[in-house]
Design an enzyme around this catalytic site. Structure first.
Site, short mmCIF file in Angstrom:
data_model
loop_
_atom_site.label_atom_id
_atom_site.label_comp_id
_atom_site.label_asym_id
_atom_site.label_seq_id
_atom_site.Cartn_x
_atom_site.Cartn_y
_atom_site.Cartn_z
N VAL A 69 -6.06 16.16 14.24
CA VAL A 69 -5.83 15.81 15.23
C VAL A 69 -4.32 16.44 15.95
O VAL A 69 -4.18 16.10 17.17
CB VAL A 69 -5.61 14.09 15.19
CG1 VAL A 69 -6.55 13.37 14.79
CG2 VAL A 69 -4.18 13.85 14.29
N ILE A 87 -0.13 -3.30 5.04
CA ILE A 87 -1.54 -3.52 4.72
C ILE A 87 -1.66 -2.98 3.31
O ILE A 87 -1.39 -1.98 2.96
CB ILE A 87 -2.34 -2.82 5.96
CG1 ILE A 87 -1.85 -3.26 7.16
CG2 ILE A 87 -3.85 -3.15 5.47
CD1 ILE A 87 -2.31 -5.06 7.34
N ALA A 144 10.06 6.28 15.03
CA ALA A 144 10.05 7.09 16.39
C ALA A 144 8.60 7.25 16.84
O ALA A 144 8.39 7.07 17.99
CB ALA A 144 10.82 8.33 16.20
N LYS A 161 5.69 5.75 16.24
CA LYS A 161 4.99 4.54 16.48
C LYS A 161 5.52 3.91 17.67
O LYS A 161 4.81 3.11 18.33
CB LYS A 161 4.91 3.76 15.30
CG LYS A 161 4.21 4.19 14.12
CD LYS A 161 2.62 4.62 14.42
CE LYS A 161 1.84 4.80 13.13
NZ LYS A 161 0.32 5.06 13.72
N ASN A 210 -6.05 6.31 14.96
CA ASN A 210 -5.73 5.56 13.75
C ASN A 210 -5.29 6.58 12.74
O ASN A 210 -4.47 6.15 11.62
CB ASN A 210 -6.85 5.18 12.94
CG ASN A 210 -6.68 4.49 11.72
OD1 ASN A 210 -5.80 3.59 11.47
ND2 ASN A 210 -7.37 5.10 10.75
N TYR A 224 8.75 8.15 11.36
CA TYR A 224 7.50 7.01 11.39
C TYR A 224 7.70 6.30 12.50
O TYR A 224 7.03 5.81 13.35
CB TYR A 224 7.20 6.56 10.10
CG TYR A 224 5.78 5.50 10.20
CD1 TYR A 224 4.58 6.36 10.20
CD2 TYR A 224 6.05 4.39 10.12
CE1 TYR A 224 3.49 5.41 10.25
CE2 TYR A 224 4.76 3.48 10.12
CZ TYR A 224 3.60 3.93 10.08
OH TYR A 224 2.52 3.08 10.10
N SER A 235 2.58 0.04 14.48
CA SER A 235 3.36 -0.26 13.27
C SER A 235 4.32 -1.32 13.76
O SER A 235 5.01 -1.32 14.90
CB SER A 235 3.73 0.48 12.32
OG SER A 235 4.36 -0.18 11.27
#
Length: 257
Positions: free
Chosen positions: A65, A189, A158, A160, A91, A156, A144
């Site tokens: 991606v 999760i 920053a 999200k 995702n 992570y 998140s």
């Protein structure tokens, strides 16, 4: 009873495992033709075969991606295979284990931003021209609780947080084409990756569970169910929303004197 995604065509990035694989199975079970986009080829091909064997429609396409070329090829091949695009689920994530801002490395920060923020940017940018051809389309992006509250993981967090802002703007700009854009913010999760991490820190995992009012972490299917709702016409008037699925984590903790 009619299937909730009958005749819909959906791309799910990061679909080879965890939450992504649950969404792929659930979407296919509700009538969608599902394109599984990932870099985990063995798992991706196997899942697509399992869905097909169960009577669903699924194709695995290797996609990085962070590559605009591969993302554009993904969209074009999806239209070639199934005739269009109705649903995009952003995702794919990068599991970096990054830490505080003074300790996270440039490489980790750049890689995390590339997968978790630039990836959805590239996928959404490439998907919109195809979605404009449809009567109604939905973009679902997995952010998140880290984006809403400080839990560490600088890069992570920053990425999200930026994802929420970007996808809300998409909701505002492309609603006139009946393209809806919504974000899901899961708490912790239970996936193979997360549990492999927590097995190393049993005391930390026990403290983690204490943070959740429900006394447990979430299951991939619980996130997938919400994604299914947002992908379907049941959510036709839901646009620009940030949906928290965290067992009450952000609501606070019971106070006892």
């Amino acid at each position: 009873m009619a299937k909730r995604l009958a005749s819909k065509i959906a791309i799910i990035t990061g679909a080879a495992g965890g939450i992504g694989s649950q969404m792929a199975e659930m979407f296919a079970g509700q009538g969608a033709s599902v394109v599984l986009a990932d870099i985990a080829d063995e798992s991706g091909f196997r899942l697509a075969q399992e869905i097909e064997s169960g009577g669903g429609k699924a194709t695995y396409i290797h996609t990085d991606v962070t590559s605009a070329v591969e993302v554009c090829a993904l969209m074009a091949r999806t239209e070639s295979l199934y005739g269009g695009l109705d649903v995009l689920v952003n995702n794919a994530i990068n599991i970096s284990g990054d830490t505080s801002i003074t300790e996270v490395t440039d490489d980790v920060f750049d890689k995390t931003i590339a997968v978790c923020l630039k990836g959805p940017f590239l996928c959404t940018r490439a998907a919109i021209p195809y979605m404009k051809k449809r009567k109604s389309s939905s973009i679902v992006s997995i952010s998140s609780v880290n984006a809403l509250f400080g839990f560490g993981e600088t890069a992570y967090t920053a990425a999200k947080g930026g994802l929420i802002s970007m996808m809300r703007l998409v909701a505002a700009e492309y609603g006139e084409w009946n393209i809806r854009s919504n974000v899901i913010c899961p708490g912790t999760i239970e996936t193979p990756t997360s549990m492999n991490h927590w097995k190393k820190y049993p005391a930390g995992y026990a403290r983690l569970l204490e943070m959740y009012p429900l006394g447990r972490i979430g299951q991939p299917a619980e996130v997938a169910q919400y994604a299914l709702f947002l992908a379907s016409e049941e959510s036709a008037f839901v646009n620009g929303s940030v949906c928290v699925i965290d067992g009450g984590l952000l609501a606070g903790r019971k106070f006892e004197v």
